[in-house]
Motif scaffolding. Structure first.
Motif, PDB file in Angstrom:
ATOM      1  N   LEU A  25     -26.106  18.221 -15.467  1.00 46.16           N
ATOM      2  CA  LEU A  25     -25.106  18.558 -16.478  1.00 46.16           C
ATOM      3  C   LEU A  25     -25.698  19.315 -17.663  1.00 46.16           C
ATOM      4  O   LEU A  25     -24.960  19.707 -18.568  1.00 46.16           O
ATOM      5  CB  LEU A  25     -24.431  17.279 -16.985  1.00 46.16           C
ATOM      6  N   ALA A  26     -27.028  19.457 -17.669  1.00 49.30           N
ATOM      7  CA  ALA A  26     -27.721  20.144 -18.774  1.00 49.30           C
ATOM      8  C   ALA A  26     -27.500  19.420 -20.101  1.00 49.30           C
ATOM      9  O   ALA A  26     -27.245  20.039 -21.143  1.00 49.30           O
ATOM     10  CB  ALA A  26     -27.275  21.603 -18.875  1.00 49.30           C
ATOM     11  N   LYS A  45     -14.735  18.795 -19.595  1.00 48.32           N
ATOM     12  CA  LYS A  45     -15.696  19.651 -18.880  1.00 48.32           C
ATOM     13  C   LYS A  45     -16.695  18.794 -18.116  1.00 48.32           C
ATOM     14  O   LYS A  45     -16.987  19.041 -16.941  1.00 48.32           O
ATOM     15  CB  LYS A  45     -16.411  20.540 -19.889  1.00 48.32           C
ATOM     16  N   HIS A  46     -17.223  17.773 -18.754  1.00 49.88           N
ATOM     17  CA  HIS A  46     -18.216  16.921 -18.108  1.00 49.88           C
ATOM     18  C   HIS A  46     -17.584  16.018 -17.054  1.00 49.88           C
ATOM     19  O   HIS A  46     -18.210  15.715 -16.033  1.00 49.88           O
ATOM     20  CB  HIS A  46     -18.953  16.092 -19.157  1.00 49.88           C
ATOM     21  N   LEU A  47     -16.345  15.587 -17.279  1.00 49.78           N
ATOM     22  CA  LEU A  47     -15.652  14.790 -16.258  1.00 49.78           C
ATOM     23  C   LEU A  47     -15.497  15.588 -14.963  1.00 49.78           C
ATOM     24  O   LEU A  47     -15.714  15.075 -13.865  1.00 49.78           O
ATOM     25  CB  LEU A  47     -14.275  14.361 -16.773  1.00 49.78           C
ATOM     26  N   THR A  48     -15.124  16.848 -15.114  1.00 53.07           N
ATOM     27  CA  THR A  48     -14.955  17.708 -13.940  1.00 53.07           C
ATOM     28  C   THR A  48     -16.275  17.894 -13.206  1.00 53.07           C
ATOM     29  O   THR A  48     -16.335  17.849 -11.969  1.00 53.07           O
ATOM     30  CB  THR A  48     -14.393  19.081 -14.370  1.00 53.07           C
ATOM     31  N   ALA A  49     -17.349  18.094 -13.970  1.00 55.34           N
ATOM     32  CA  ALA A  49     -18.666  18.262 -13.360  1.00 55.34           C
ATOM     33  C   ALA A  49     -19.141  16.979 -12.676  1.00 55.34           C
ATOM     34  O   ALA A  49     -19.708  17.014 -11.584  1.00 55.34           O
ATOM     35  CB  ALA A  49     -19.674  18.694 -14.426  1.00 55.34           C
ATOM     36  N   ASP A  55     -18.634  13.689  -5.826  1.00 54.63           N
ATOM     37  CA  ASP A  55     -17.677  13.899  -4.735  1.00 54.63           C
ATOM     38  C   ASP A  55     -16.473  12.953  -4.819  1.00 54.63           C
ATOM     39  O   ASP A  55     -16.122  12.262  -3.870  1.00 54.63           O
ATOM     40  CB  ASP A  55     -18.374  13.731  -3.380  1.00 54.63           C
ATOM     41  N   VAL A  56     -15.855  12.924  -5.977  1.00 61.01           N
ATOM     42  CA  VAL A  56     -14.661  12.102  -6.186  1.00 61.01           C
ATOM     43  C   VAL A  56     -13.651  12.924  -6.991  1.00 61.01           C
ATOM     44  O   VAL A  56     -14.020  13.901  -7.642  1.00 61.01           O
ATOM     45  CB  VAL A  56     -14.988  10.804  -6.949  1.00 61.01           C
TER      46      VAL A  56
END
Length: 229
Positions: A25-26, A45-49, A55-56
């Protein structure tokens, strides 16, 4: 509501360390650790990443995910029974002596200085706190640190800010200046703002317009979060 336990369990299921995901996630490992410890929650943004890495679906990290998923697997008749049971529980709760609490999303990494000033951080995450009263009329909530605005605004309280420009002298504003954010009474003068503390032990400060100070917004409320929730 974001579930720290679901994130941790899924990470461990994949055999990944906190540092592994932080690198993907940097972000720093400390920032990631704050998610699993419940100090902060990931932004969208982080939730999507995270969902892609583990893989959920994005909704997997919501504490309500299991409830909704299980409900959808029930037969139509059992769904009705489940709804009736939930309504009975709600009615029972309303008639008990339970005090309702109201959640507020607070910026974790921006603190409004009621002292010498706190800087901006790289990430703008939020954390959930609770109030005994429902809060209205604000756009941003942020922590207060320092004692220069006591006795009215106490360190550890949450300030509620309505995003707008300067309205009138003597009101309390959140102001960004030189990479710090302050909560102070402001007075507009010919060449800048005069910043005044409520605590008389703190001197006034003058902020020239050439420093490009920015009004974050008017402080419209404040409260001390409920502890032990």
């Amino acid at each position: 509501m974001f579930s720290k336990s679901r994130l941790k369990a899924k990470r461990e299921e994949f055999g990944l360390s906190q540092n592994n995901i932080a690198i993907e996630l940097a972000i720093s490992r400390v920032a990631y650790n704050h998610w699993e410890s419940g100090k902060t929650v990931p932004n969208q943004k982080h939730l999507t990443a995270l969902a892609k890495i583990l893989d959920v679906p994005v909704t997997y990290f919501e504490s309500e995910y299991n409830i909704v998923n299980n409900y959808l697997q029930l037969s139509p008749n059992n769904q009705i029974k489940a709804e009736e049971y939930v309504e009975e529980l709600l009615l029972s709760q309303k008639t008990s002596n339970v005090t309702p609490l109201f959640s507020v999303q607070v910026l974790s990494d921006i603190q409004l200085s009621a002292g010498l000033g706190e800087g901006f951080f790289d990430e703008y995450e939020t954390e959930t706190v609770y109030s005994n009263e429902e809060q209205y009329g604000y756009d941003i909530a942020a922590w207060i640190e320092g004692d220069s605005m006591e006795p009215v605004y106490k360190s550890g309280e949450v300030a509620l800010i309505r995003s707008n420009g300067f309205d009138y002298d003597g009101a309390v504003y959140a102001l960004s200046w030189n990479d710090s954010v302050y909560i102070k009474k402001l007075y507009r003068e010919e060449d800048g703002f005069r910043m005044v503390s409520l605590n008389k032990d703190y001197p006034e400060k003058f902020i020239p317009y050439e420093d490009e100070p920015r009004i974050v917004g008017l402080v419209v409320g404040h409260f001390m979060p409920v502890e032990g929730v």
